[in-house]
Design a protein around this motif. Sequence first.
Motif, mmCIF file in Angstrom:
data_model
loop_
_atom_site.group_PDB
_atom_site.id
_atom_site.type_symbol
_atom_site.label_atom_id
_atom_site.label_comp_id
_atom_site.label_asym_id
_atom_site.label_seq_id
_atom_site.Cartn_x
_atom_site.Cartn_y
_atom_site.Cartn_z
ATOM 1 N N THR A 300 -70.900 -1.781 -13.807
ATOM 2 C CA THR A 300 -71.196 -3.017 -14.551
ATOM 3 C C THR A 300 -70.085 -3.349 -15.543
ATOM 4 O OG1 THR A 300 -72.517 -1.724 -16.124
ATOM 5 C CG2 THR A 300 -73.676 -2.764 -14.295
ATOM 6 N N LYS A 301 -69.493 -2.329 -16.145
ATOM 7 C CA LYS A 301 -68.376 -2.566 -17.060
ATOM 8 C C LYS A 301 -67.206 -3.185 -16.314
ATOM 9 C CE LYS A 301 -64.956 -0.167 -19.905
ATOM 10 N NZ LYS A 301 -64.504 1.144 -20.450
ATOM 11 N N LEU A 302 -66.891 -2.641 -15.150
ATOM 12 C CA LEU A 302 -65.766 -3.159 -14.364
ATOM 13 C C LEU A 302 -66.048 -4.568 -13.851
ATOM 14 C CD1 LEU A 302 -64.818 0.033 -12.318
ATOM 15 C CD2 LEU A 302 -63.588 -0.945 -14.262
ATOM 16 N N ALA A 303 -67.312 -4.879 -13.555
ATOM 17 C CA ALA A 303 -67.661 -6.234 -13.114
ATOM 18 C C ALA A 303 -67.365 -7.244 -14.219
ATOM 19 C CB ALA A 303 -69.135 -6.285 -12.712
ATOM 20 N N ALA A 304 -67.692 -6.894 -15.453
ATOM 21 C CA ALA A 304 -67.398 -7.778 -16.587
ATOM 22 C C ALA A 304 -65.896 -7.924 -16.773
ATOM 23 C CB ALA A 304 -68.052 -7.226 -17.851
ATOM 24 N N VAL A 305 -65.166 -6.826 -16.611
ATOM 25 C CA VAL A 305 -63.701 -6.865 -16.724
ATOM 26 C C VAL A 305 -63.114 -7.779 -15.650
ATOM 27 C CG1 VAL A 305 -61.604 -5.485 -16.404
ATOM 28 C CG2 VAL A 305 -63.467 -4.601 -17.807
ATOM 29 N N ALA A 306 -63.618 -7.670 -14.422
ATOM 30 C CA ALA A 306 -63.110 -8.469 -13.307
ATOM 31 C C ALA A 306 -63.366 -9.960 -13.531
ATOM 32 C CB ALA A 306 -63.749 -8.013 -12.003
ATOM 33 N N ALA A 307 -64.570 -10.294 -14.009
ATOM 34 C CA ALA A 307 -64.904 -11.698 -14.263
ATOM 35 C C ALA A 307 -63.992 -12.283 -15.342
ATOM 36 C CB ALA A 307 -66.367 -11.813 -14.679
ATOM 37 N N LYS A 308 -63.722 -11.511 -16.374
ATOM 38 C CA LYS A 308 -62.847 -11.979 -17.449
ATOM 39 C C LYS A 308 -61.421 -12.161 -16.939
ATOM 40 C CE LYS A 308 -61.349 -10.891 -22.152
ATOM 41 N NZ LYS A 308 -61.464 -9.933 -23.292
ATOM 42 N N MET A 309 -60.948 -11.227 -16.106
ATOM 43 C CA MET A 309 -59.595 -11.344 -15.550
ATOM 44 C C MET A 309 -59.462 -12.584 -14.688
ATOM 45 S SD MET A 309 -58.621 -7.467 -14.376
ATOM 46 C CE MET A 309 -58.230 -6.183 -15.569
ATOM 47 N N ALA A 310 -60.475 -12.828 -13.853
ATOM 48 C CA ALA A 310 -60.426 -13.985 -12.960
ATOM 49 C C ALA A 310 -60.339 -15.274 -13.752
ATOM 50 C CB ALA A 310 -61.651 -13.997 -12.054
ATOM 51 N N SER A 311 -61.024 -15.306 -14.913
ATOM 52 C CA SER A 311 -61.002 -16.485 -15.763
ATOM 53 C C SER A 311 -59.712 -16.575 -16.571
ATOM 54 C CB SER A 311 -62.209 -16.457 -16.707
ATOM 55 O OG SER A 311 -62.147 -17.506 -17.637
#
Length: 457
Positions: A300-311
């Motif tokens: 879940t931590k990495l999912a949040a990191v990925a979403a922020k990177m994509a944005s």
Amino acid sequence: MPWLHTVTLLLGFYLISDINLALATDPVDLGRSIYEKGIGRDGREIGAVIHKSISLKGAAIACIGCHGSDARGGGEAFVQAPDIRWLNLSKPYPARRIAASSMSYDQSSFSKVLRTGLTATDRRLDPIMPRFDLADDEINGLIVYLGTIDQPEHTEQNRLIILGLLPKSGQNTLADALDSKLKNCPTTENGSPITAIDMLYFDTPEDAMIKLNNRLSKNMNALVLAPFLLGWEQQYVEAMQHNNVPTVLPFSVLNPPDESNWVFPFPGLESQILALLKSAKAEGYMQLRIYSEPKNSLSTKLAAVAAKMASTYGMLEIINNSEAIYQKNKIAILWLKQFDTDQINQNSLKDELALIPAIFIKPSLAIGNFQGDSLQKKYIAYPYNPKIAGSSVWRTPIDVWAGAVCKFLSLVGEKSISRNKLPEILQWENDFFLYDKPGLDLLSNQVFIYKGIKYLQ
């Protein structure tokens, strides 16, 4: 594939249970006790055999009896004891008796000569030299002590010490394998000595920091080399904030946390995710779907990191599963949980691209061998090139990390570098190099992306 077979082991360290903490004997104190009194760990008398059959214990086989209080050796009766200070033993061409070998000792060959009487070149020592019953940590303590024995007390703070942190034997298979590799670093081609690691073995992360802080209280002129941090990276960083001790080549699945003093880190999962997103955008993918495991905190931590990177990087639009089937744009799927080919077959579209950090692939699967997979493309991220150029041989993470550590140890021995003057680039073999303090972008550029393609029939 070697990397894939380590997935469960990598994550398994997160499950180490709490047990009672107990401080182990300091390696220098342990080495001194063995050298001067023949007393090893937990107060046991060290045993040894001389002349092939005579058993002795404790003070009767203490090193000081023949080699002297300063370990410089000398002659007594018919015995000529050599200089066994570690600086002398580990020299490329140390001073020895006439007809003795000029090969230097490392931790492996020193262990061999103590236990069997065979030198680094398999020459058999005089039978009056005891064949000792010593454990690995006792030999390590003796090496550390022999490295400090001729140093005046007031210069101890000026001597750079190299500390390691590993779980005690039997807790983690990866850690045990890494420990074995580091005890057997190969001698360099130019004969440079391999500096010994003062290895601290721990039960839990809390125990690790107690041992480390106890050691640093005696000498802050230190660096921590290749600590095994899987699952407690942030805890380690917070505990080390009060000092400026570098952490070199950390064994971690995550990137260096902000404001940490990590040197020569491999690309962690965050930089692997960024590299995958960049690759997807370069291929014309406009939308991203993320598969994570809600009950797994790392996922879940990495999912949040990925979403922020994509944005943040303006790369991909995040969509959910229900939206995906109505979109005409090419869709990329980022896997932050175990890669599941059955789920791919049921819910995926023909043009989708799977983005997978290698840690999330089942050990039973291999690249290019996803049977029944309906995806055209799969991009798999590794923190290094996992395949030897021009060969079918796959590198294991332990071999790669240990290779980097052994190279660093040879540099310390060859150039006597200080913790404030570390090299800017660490390079070993032909195709491996790491930067001293890389940022996220630089780390992501070091990620190796394997592009596995399987066309539909």
